[in-house]
Design a protein around this motif. Structure first.
Motif, PDB file in Angstrom:
ATOM      1  N   THR A 148       0.840  -1.193   0.000  1.00 14.49           N
ATOM      2  CA  THR A 148       0.000   0.000   0.000  1.00 14.49           C
ATOM      3  C   THR A 148       0.875   1.244   0.000  1.00 14.49           C
ATOM      4  OG1 THR A 148      -0.106   0.172   2.412  1.00 14.49           O
ATOM      5  CG2 THR A 148      -1.757  -1.220   1.319  1.00 14.49           C
ATOM      6  N   LEU A 149       0.325   2.337  -0.506  1.00 12.42           N
ATOM      7  CA  LEU A 149       1.080   3.592  -0.530  1.00 12.42           C
ATOM      8  C   LEU A 149       1.403   4.074   0.882  1.00 12.42           C
ATOM      9  CD1 LEU A 149      -0.255   5.974  -3.334  1.00 12.42           C
ATOM     10  CD2 LEU A 149       2.050   5.072  -3.028  1.00 12.42           C
ATOM     11  N   THR A 150       0.494   3.849   1.789  1.00 12.45           N
ATOM     12  CA  THR A 150       0.739   4.254   3.176  1.00 12.45           C
ATOM     13  C   THR A 150       1.972   3.550   3.728  1.00 12.45           C
ATOM     14  OG1 THR A 150      -1.635   4.584   3.535  1.00 12.45           O
ATOM     15  CG2 THR A 150      -0.246   4.376   5.492  1.00 12.45           C
ATOM     16  N   LYS A 151       2.051   2.234   3.468  1.00  8.96           N
ATOM     17  CA  LYS A 151       3.216   1.474   3.936  1.00  8.96           C
ATOM     18  C   LYS A 151       4.471   1.876   3.166  1.00  8.96           C
ATOM     19  CE  LYS A 151       4.853  -3.201   4.925  1.00  8.96           C
ATOM     20  NZ  LYS A 151       4.587  -4.654   4.828  1.00  8.96           N
ATOM     21  N   LEU A 152       4.318   2.097   1.852  1.00 10.45           N
ATOM     22  CA  LEU A 152       5.456   2.533   1.036  1.00 10.45           C
ATOM     23  C   LEU A 152       6.035   3.840   1.560  1.00 10.45           C
ATOM     24  CD1 LEU A 152       4.719   1.995  -2.771  1.00 10.45           C
ATOM     25  CD2 LEU A 152       6.786   1.383  -1.535  1.00 10.45           C
ATOM     26  N   LYS A 153       5.159   4.781   1.868  1.00 14.40           N
ATOM     27  CA  LYS A 153       5.597   6.083   2.360  1.00 14.40           C
ATOM     28  C   LYS A 153       6.421   5.921   3.632  1.00 14.40           C
ATOM     29  CE  LYS A 153       3.721  10.634   3.658  1.00 14.40           C
ATOM     30  NZ  LYS A 153       4.213  10.723   5.035  1.00 14.40           N
ATOM     31  N   LYS A 154       5.923   5.105   4.532  1.00 17.76           N
ATOM     32  CA  LYS A 154       6.639   4.888   5.790  1.00 17.76           C
ATOM     33  C   LYS A 154       7.994   4.223   5.546  1.00 17.76           C
ATOM     34  CE  LYS A 154       6.128   2.861  10.403  1.00 17.76           C
ATOM     35  NZ  LYS A 154       5.246   2.110  11.325  1.00 17.76           N
ATOM     36  N   GLU A 155       8.012   3.207   4.647  1.00 14.07           N
ATOM     37  CA  GLU A 155       9.260   2.505   4.366  1.00 14.07           C
ATOM     38  C   GLU A 155      10.292   3.430   3.721  1.00 14.07           C
ATOM     39  OE1 GLU A 155       8.272  -0.844   1.939  1.00 14.07           O
ATOM     40  OE2 GLU A 155       7.496  -2.037   3.616  1.00 14.07           O
ATOM     41  N   VAL A 156       9.853   4.217   2.752  1.00 13.25           N
ATOM     42  CA  VAL A 156      10.768   5.129   2.053  1.00 13.25           C
ATOM     43  C   VAL A 156      11.310   6.182   3.003  1.00 13.25           C
ATOM     44  CG1 VAL A 156      10.890   6.927   0.279  1.00 13.25           C
ATOM     45  CG2 VAL A 156       9.773   4.753  -0.231  1.00 13.25           C
ATOM     46  N   GLU A 157      10.444   6.783   3.799  1.00 15.22           N
ATOM     47  CA  GLU A 157      10.887   7.834   4.725  1.00 15.22           C
ATOM     48  C   GLU A 157      11.831   7.282   5.782  1.00 15.22           C
ATOM     49  OE1 GLU A 157       7.203   9.488   6.064  1.00 15.22           O
ATOM     50  OE2 GLU A 157       7.031  10.863   4.341  1.00 15.22           O
ATOM     51  N   THR A 158      11.563   6.070   6.259  1.00 12.72           N
ATOM     52  CA  THR A 158      12.468   5.443   7.236  1.00 12.72           C
ATOM     53  C   THR A 158      13.819   5.147   6.595  1.00 12.72           C
ATOM     54  OG1 THR A 158      10.605   4.446   8.415  1.00 12.72           O
ATOM     55  CG2 THR A 158      12.778   3.483   8.799  1.00 12.72           C
ATOM     56  N   PHE A 159      13.788   4.641   5.372  1.00 14.98           N
ATOM     57  CA  PHE A 159      15.022   4.349   4.647  1.00 14.98           C
ATOM     58  C   PHE A 159      15.869   5.607   4.477  1.00 14.98           C
ATOM     59  CE2 PHE A 159      17.065   4.511   0.436  1.00 14.98           C
ATOM     60  CZ  PHE A 159      18.031   3.528   0.606  1.00 14.98           C
ATOM     61  N   ILE A 160      15.232   6.701   4.069  1.00 11.83           N
ATOM     62  CA  ILE A 160      15.965   7.952   3.848  1.00 11.83           C
ATOM     63  C   ILE A 160      16.548   8.463   5.159  1.00 11.83           C
ATOM     64  CG2 ILE A 160      15.684  10.390   3.213  1.00 11.83           C
ATOM     65  CD1 ILE A 160      13.634   9.413   1.107  1.00 11.83           C
ATOM     66  N   GLU A 161      15.756   8.401   6.216  1.00  8.33           N
ATOM     67  CA  GLU A 161      16.233   8.837   7.537  1.00  8.33           C
ATOM     68  C   GLU A 161      17.458   8.025   7.961  1.00  8.33           C
ATOM     69  OE1 GLU A 161      14.705   8.785  12.186  1.00  8.33           O
ATOM     70  OE2 GLU A 161      13.214   8.674  10.570  1.00  8.33           O
ATOM     71  N   HIS A 162      17.408   6.719   7.800  1.00  6.16           N
ATOM     72  CA  HIS A 162      18.528   5.861   8.169  1.00  6.16           C
ATOM     73  C   HIS A 162      19.744   6.093   7.268  1.00  6.16           C
ATOM     74  CE1 HIS A 162      15.808   2.717  10.374  1.00  6.16           C
ATOM     75  NE2 HIS A 162      15.952   3.855  11.045  1.00  6.16           N
ATOM     76  N   ALA A 163      19.486   6.328   5.972  1.00  7.64           N
ATOM     77  CA  ALA A 163      20.596   6.586   5.050  1.00  7.64           C
ATOM     78  C   ALA A 163      21.333   7.863   5.444  1.00  7.64           C
ATOM     79  CB  ALA A 163      20.072   6.699   3.620  1.00  7.64           C
ATOM     80  N   GLU A 164      20.570   8.912   5.756  1.00  6.33           N
ATOM     81  CA  GLU A 164      21.184  10.193   6.126  1.00  6.33           C
ATOM     82  C   GLU A 164      21.917  10.117   7.456  1.00  6.33           C
ATOM     83  OE1 GLU A 164      17.838  12.804   5.848  1.00  6.33           O
ATOM     84  OE2 GLU A 164      18.136  13.171   3.695  1.00  6.33           O
ATOM     85  N   GLU A 165      21.559   9.139   8.280  1.00  5.03           N
ATOM     86  CA  GLU A 165      22.275   8.918   9.539  1.00  5.03           C
ATOM     87  C   GLU A 165      23.544   8.067   9.339  1.00  5.03           C
ATOM     88  OE1 GLU A 165      21.813  10.122  12.517  1.00  5.03           O
ATOM     89  OE2 GLU A 165      19.996  11.259  12.041  1.00  5.03           O
ATOM     90  N   GLY A 166      23.724   7.567   8.112  1.00  8.40           N
ATOM     91  CA  GLY A 166      24.904   6.761   7.821  1.00  8.40           C
ATOM     92  C   GLY A 166      24.767   5.296   8.165  1.00  8.40           C
ATOM     93  N   TYR A 167      23.541   4.848   8.393  1.00  6.88           N
ATOM     94  CA  TYR A 167      23.334   3.471   8.831  1.00  6.88           C
ATOM     95  C   TYR A 167      23.545   2.450   7.710  1.00  6.88           C
ATOM     96  CZ  TYR A 167      21.244   5.487  13.063  1.00  6.88           C
ATOM     97  OH  TYR A 167      21.028   6.183  14.226  1.00  6.88           O
ATOM     98  N   TYR A 168      23.593   2.921   6.430  1.00  6.99           N
ATOM     99  CA  TYR A 168      23.870   2.008   5.327  1.00  6.99           C
ATOM    100  C   TYR A 168      25.325   2.104   4.881  1.00  6.99           C
ATOM    101  CZ  TYR A 168      18.890   1.114   4.940  1.00  6.99           C
ATOM    102  OH  TYR A 168      17.608   0.727   5.204  1.00  6.99           O
ATOM    103  N   TYR A 169      26.084   2.910   5.591  1.00  4.68           N
ATOM    104  CA  TYR A 169      27.487   3.129   5.217  1.00  4.68           C
ATOM    105  C   TYR A 169      28.454   2.377   6.142  1.00  4.68           C
ATOM    106  CZ  TYR A 169      31.599   5.622   3.522  1.00  4.68           C
ATOM    107  OH  TYR A 169      32.813   5.931   2.967  1.00  4.68           O
ATOM    108  N   GLU A 170      28.055   2.238   7.398  1.00  3.02           N
ATOM    109  CA  GLU A 170      28.933   1.565   8.359  1.00  3.02           C
ATOM    110  C   GLU A 170      28.113   0.728   9.338  1.00  3.02           C
ATOM    111  OE1 GLU A 170      30.976   4.822  10.046  1.00  3.02           O
ATOM    112  OE2 GLU A 170      29.202   5.695  10.988  1.00  3.02           O
ATOM    113  N   ARG A 171      28.814  -0.139  10.039  1.00  2.00           N
ATOM    114  CA  ARG A 171      28.126  -1.031  10.974  1.00  2.00           C
ATOM    115  C   ARG A 171      27.404  -0.264  12.065  1.00  2.00           C
ATOM    116  NH1 ARG A 171      31.654  -6.062  12.956  1.00  2.00           N
ATOM    117  NH2 ARG A 171      33.528  -5.122  12.131  1.00  2.00           N
ATOM    118  N   ASN A 172      26.224  -0.754  12.427  1.00  2.00           N
ATOM    119  CA  ASN A 172      25.444  -0.115  13.483  1.00  2.00           C
ATOM    120  C   ASN A 172      24.405  -1.107  13.979  1.00  2.00           C
ATOM    121  OD1 ASN A 172      22.629   0.608  12.081  1.00  2.00           O
ATOM    122  ND2 ASN A 172      24.288   0.897  10.588  1.00  2.00           N
TER     123      ASN A 172
END
Length: 334
Positions: free
Chosen positions: A61-85
């Protein structure tokens, strides 16, 4: 050309010629349309009944997609996809590219039961931004778009397609160049600009696009100059170079649109007023645009005007001028 005429012509082609034609046709079809009509299935089984791919039932659903995308972006900007955490486990860190591709394919779907095109466009823009900024910053991949398996130009073109579906081509004409400017990068800009120009296929759309581009040029040229002599001279110099490059790209696009409307004087006047470079390179730029359209009389007039204004032509341009005056063919790659 009608379908029957096309079939007759294709029957006369050799196998290698058919392969070339089919490949060129395929490249002209936007990715979203390839997915919508499941062209891969047609290529795999040409004898099968070809129907539009059923894409109305979205997997998420778009509602779930929105939440997943926004969480992904938030985590990416925190560097969670760049180094171990401890927030994003290793399996998810490795598989981010597959999830992004899945989200992209869900978001470009215009036939979802919960369709909300403005929201889909907004989420695609957010994804584009994090991928564009993310090389060696948010992700270990140097080119996140390649990792996802979607060319940067194709990703942005997908946004154009949704804007067209939501607001029509007028919406693309009004917003398209602003979108290109926002995400301008010479690596992809020309491919996307070509797609934008192709969408502007009526005089009304072209005039709307020209008006939008002129507005962007005016705003760009109205920015205050940066200090290129002080402590931040290098950064400021690069920014000023970027402004000039972007200004010239916009000027070229508007010039091409005027030329496609057969308004040659307006095209030359706009180019002369807004293109920023030394007088020789500026002249070469407008001559090249006119030559593409085989507008040799206009090329000759532009050169005559330049000479009458006191410009000293170098040997290369002088040779071109002499050939134009004599009505002779211009050399390739002059």
């Amino acid at each position: 050309m009608k379908i029957g005429e096309l079939r007759d012509k294709l029957k006369k082609l050799k196998k290698d010629e058919l392969i070339k034609v089919a490949s060129e046709f395929y490249k002209l079809i936007p990715r979203a349309k390839r997915l919508e009509y499941d062209l891969e299935a047609l290529v795999t089984n040409p004898e099968g009944e070809q129907k539009a791919k059923k894409t109305d039932k979205a997997k998420v659903t778009l509602t779930k997609l929105k939440k997943e995308v926004e969480t992904f972006i938030e985590h990416a900007e925190e560097g969670y996809y760049y180094e171990r955490n401890s927030v994003v486990p290793k399996k998810k860190r490795i598989g981010w590219r597959f999830r992004v591709k899945k989200w992209y394919e869900e978001l470009i779907n215009q036939k979802r039961e919960d369709k909300d095109l403005p929201l889909q466009i907004a989420l695609l823009k957010q994804l584009y931004e994090v991928l564009e900024e993310g090389g060696d910053c948010y992700f270990t991949a140097e080119d996140p778009f390649s990792s996802v398996g979607i060319h940067e130009a194709a990703f942005l073109n997908g946004i154009f397609i949704l804007i067209e579906a939501d607001e029509g081509k007028v919406g693309v004409a009004e917003k398209g160049m602003n979108l290109i400017i926002t995400y301008y990068d010479d690596f992809f800009a020309y491919a996307v600009i070509e797609s934008f120009i192709a969408m502007m296929n009526t005089p009304d759309l072209k005039y709307i696009a020209i008006k939008s581009i002129k507005k962007e040029i005016t705003e760009l040229q109205g920015l205050p100059p940066l200090d290129t002599t002080g402590r931040d001279s290098y950064i400021n110099s690069k920014q000023m170079e970027y402004r000039q490059e972007l200004n010239n790209v916009l000027t070229i696009v508007a010039t091409e649109l005027y030329l496609s409307l057969f308004e040659y004087d307006e095209a030359v006047a706009l180019h002369q007023a807004h293109y920023k470079d030394n007088e020789s390179d500026k002249l070469v730029s407008i001559l090249a645009l006119l030559e593409v359209e085989k507008l040799y009389p206009q090329m000759k007039k532009v050169m005559e005007d330049a000479v009458n204004d006191g410009m000293q032509l170098d040997n290369r341009l002088l040779s071109v001028f002499e050939k134009l005056k004599a009505g002779k063919k211009l050399p390739n790659n002059w």
